[in-house]
Design a protein around this motif. Sequence first.
Motif, short mmCIF file in Angstrom:
data_model
loop_
_atom_site.label_atom_id
_atom_site.label_comp_id
_atom_site.label_asym_id
_atom_site.label_seq_id
_atom_site.Cartn_x
_atom_site.Cartn_y
_atom_site.Cartn_z
N PRO A 18 0.85 -1.20 0.00
CA PRO A 18 0.00 0.00 0.00
C PRO A 18 0.89 1.25 0.00
CG PRO A 18 -0.53 -1.49 1.83
CD PRO A 18 0.80 -1.88 1.29
N ILE A 19 0.55 2.20 -0.84
CA ILE A 19 1.40 3.40 -1.02
C ILE A 19 0.55 4.66 -1.07
CG2 ILE A 19 2.61 4.58 -2.94
CD1 ILE A 19 4.35 2.13 -3.20
N VAL A 20 1.09 5.73 -0.50
CA VAL A 20 0.49 7.07 -0.63
C VAL A 20 1.54 7.98 -1.25
CG1 VAL A 20 -0.51 9.05 0.59
CG2 VAL A 20 -0.87 6.73 1.47
N LYS A 21 1.15 8.75 -2.26
CA LYS A 21 2.04 9.75 -2.83
C LYS A 21 1.68 11.13 -2.29
CE LYS A 21 3.82 7.44 -6.92
NZ LYS A 21 3.62 7.22 -8.37
N SER A 22 2.66 12.03 -2.35
CA SER A 22 2.50 13.35 -1.72
C SER A 22 1.55 14.25 -2.50
CB SER A 22 3.86 14.03 -1.65
OG SER A 22 4.32 14.33 -2.95
N GLU A 23 1.10 15.30 -1.84
CA GLU A 23 0.29 16.32 -2.51
C GLU A 23 1.06 16.93 -3.67
OE1 GLU A 23 -3.12 17.28 -1.77
OE2 GLU A 23 -2.72 15.26 -1.04
N ALA A 24 2.38 17.07 -3.52
CA ALA A 24 3.21 17.63 -4.59
C ALA A 24 3.09 16.78 -5.86
CB ALA A 24 4.67 17.72 -4.15
N TRP A 25 3.07 15.47 -5.69
CA TRP A 25 2.91 14.56 -6.84
C TRP A 25 1.59 14.83 -7.55
CZ3 TRP A 25 5.42 11.20 -9.90
CH2 TRP A 25 4.66 10.30 -10.64
N TRP A 26 0.53 14.89 -6.78
CA TRP A 26 -0.81 15.01 -7.38
C TRP A 26 -1.05 16.38 -7.99
CZ3 TRP A 26 -2.50 10.59 -8.65
CH2 TRP A 26 -2.24 9.47 -7.85
N HIS A 27 -0.25 17.37 -7.57
CA HIS A 27 -0.36 18.69 -8.18
C HIS A 27 0.41 18.80 -9.49
CE1 HIS A 27 -2.04 20.42 -4.38
NE2 HIS A 27 -2.68 21.13 -5.28
N LEU A 28 1.28 17.84 -9.77
CA LEU A 28 2.02 17.89 -11.03
C LEU A 28 1.09 17.68 -12.22
CD1 LEU A 28 5.15 15.71 -10.13
CD2 LEU A 28 5.10 18.20 -10.45
N ALA A 29 1.44 18.28 -13.34
CA ALA A 29 0.69 18.04 -14.59
C ALA A 29 0.96 16.61 -15.05
CB ALA A 29 1.11 19.04 -15.65
N GLN A 30 0.07 16.12 -15.93
CA GLN A 30 0.18 14.72 -16.39
C GLN A 30 1.53 14.43 -17.04
OE1 GLN A 30 -1.88 12.10 -16.04
NE2 GLN A 30 -0.80 10.70 -17.40
N ASP A 31 2.02 15.36 -17.87
CA ASP A 31 3.29 15.10 -18.57
C ASP A 31 4.47 15.09 -17.59
OD1 ASP A 31 2.78 17.83 -18.23
OD2 ASP A 31 3.99 18.42 -19.96
N ASP A 32 4.39 15.91 -16.56
CA ASP A 32 5.46 15.90 -15.56
C ASP A 32 5.44 14.61 -14.75
OD1 ASP A 32 6.50 18.37 -16.26
OD2 ASP A 32 5.18 19.47 -14.91
N ARG A 33 4.25 14.14 -14.39
CA ARG A 33 4.16 12.86 -13.67
C ARG A 33 4.66 11.70 -14.53
NH1 ARG A 33 -0.97 12.18 -13.14
NH2 ARG A 33 -1.70 14.31 -13.36
N ARG A 34 4.23 11.69 -15.79
CA ARG A 34 4.69 10.64 -16.71
C ARG A 34 6.23 10.65 -16.85
NH1 ARG A 34 4.77 5.97 -20.17
NH2 ARG A 34 6.64 6.40 -21.36
N ALA A 35 6.80 11.85 -16.98
CA ALA A 35 8.25 11.95 -17.17
C ALA A 35 8.99 11.39 -15.96
CB ALA A 35 8.65 13.40 -17.42
N ILE A 36 8.52 11.70 -14.78
CA ILE A 36 9.17 11.17 -13.57
C ILE A 36 8.95 9.67 -13.48
CG2 ILE A 36 9.12 11.18 -11.04
CD1 ILE A 36 8.23 14.17 -11.31
N PHE A 37 7.72 9.25 -13.76
CA PHE A 37 7.33 7.85 -13.63
C PHE A 37 8.14 6.93 -14.55
CE2 PHE A 37 4.50 4.32 -14.91
CZ PHE A 37 4.07 3.84 -13.68
N GLU A 38 8.27 7.33 -15.81
CA GLU A 38 8.90 6.41 -16.77
C GLU A 38 10.21 6.92 -17.37
OE1 GLU A 38 8.00 3.46 -16.89
OE2 GLU A 38 9.46 2.80 -18.39
#
Lengths: 181, 181
Positions: free
Chosen positions: B88-108
């Motif tokens: 089970p994992i929780v990500k930070s508010e900072a993560w969820w505030h990122l735009a989709q392309d920024d999250r994707r870039a970090i993720f992959e």
Amino acid sequence: MTIERVSFVAGACGEWRIQSVTAITGAGLPVATHLKRQEGGEPEDGATWTLRGVRSHQRYTQRPEAATLMARQAGLDRHDASHGALLPIVKSEAWWHLAQDDRRAIFEETSHHIAIGTEYLPMIARRLYHGRDLGEPFDFLTWFEYAPAHSAAFAELLSRLRATEEWRYVVREIDIRVVRS
Amino acid sequence: MTIERVSFVAGACGEWRIQSVTAITGAGLPVATHLKRQEGGEPEDGATWTLRGVRSHQRYTQRPEAATLMARQAGLDRHDASHGALLPIVKSEAWWHLAQDDRRAIFEETSHHIAIGTEYLPMIARRLYHGRDLGEPFDFLTWFEYAPAHSAAFAELLSRLRATEEWRYVVREIDIRVVRS
């Protein structure tokens, strides 16, 4: 970015008076006289129908688009925004089976969903709620508020969105128009 | 792509025997002896704790990645996969505030989350459940199944993921190890 629950409650009372409930695609919803948009808490019983969703993070918006939206967006509850609309939508299984990049390409590069919506800011205020992960009957509940002077602009916005490639994946859509009570 | 609900029920019985409950980041969970993974239906009362989520559409996977995963993925409930893990994992508010392309870039592109996971297929079977829109305490529940011979590979997979840029956004993580009862 806290998850905020919303309930759209149709019944005999509420701050919005329902003018029309139109099934655009697929099954409609029962008629009621009033609509209440309630963020947080649990709605009372006795509603004609209640649609639920959550405010959540953005799913397709890229950083420059988010910055533009942030700069131009309008808040809800503006004094002159006496007209409202609720558009519950379901997208097809084919849509949800697409990969993220394919959905994004249809959503924005082909259909210009964000770009079109941005053209109508700040005239047409908009808030999106997600219902899909909740197992609710609608994937999305989009709420709009605008002044009567912008009714034609709102009609144009909807007409342009409904003509897009993205809308070929919409299998159920209801168009609920309201005015402040 | 129907939304399927899951409940992970910890208590005195269940098909998996809990070996350890380790708080990696943030608050832990109470100890229990057994774990049940229940897709669909409502779990019985009396659990020590119950974590809920839904199987839903993919959020970052692009078409070629989806094709690779589809070709290599392993199913759950394999005869020799007697070891399991729930993260089970929780990500930070900072993560969820990122735009989709920024999250994707970090993720992959930066963290190679999909690429790393793919290296361990079909050895380590994996199923992701989403809890965030449901207002559940964890954003993600990831379930793994593998044969004892692949325990070292599983440890390596986790070690590599936890060393990524993406994991800097993880504010709560629990590592629950189980074996078939």
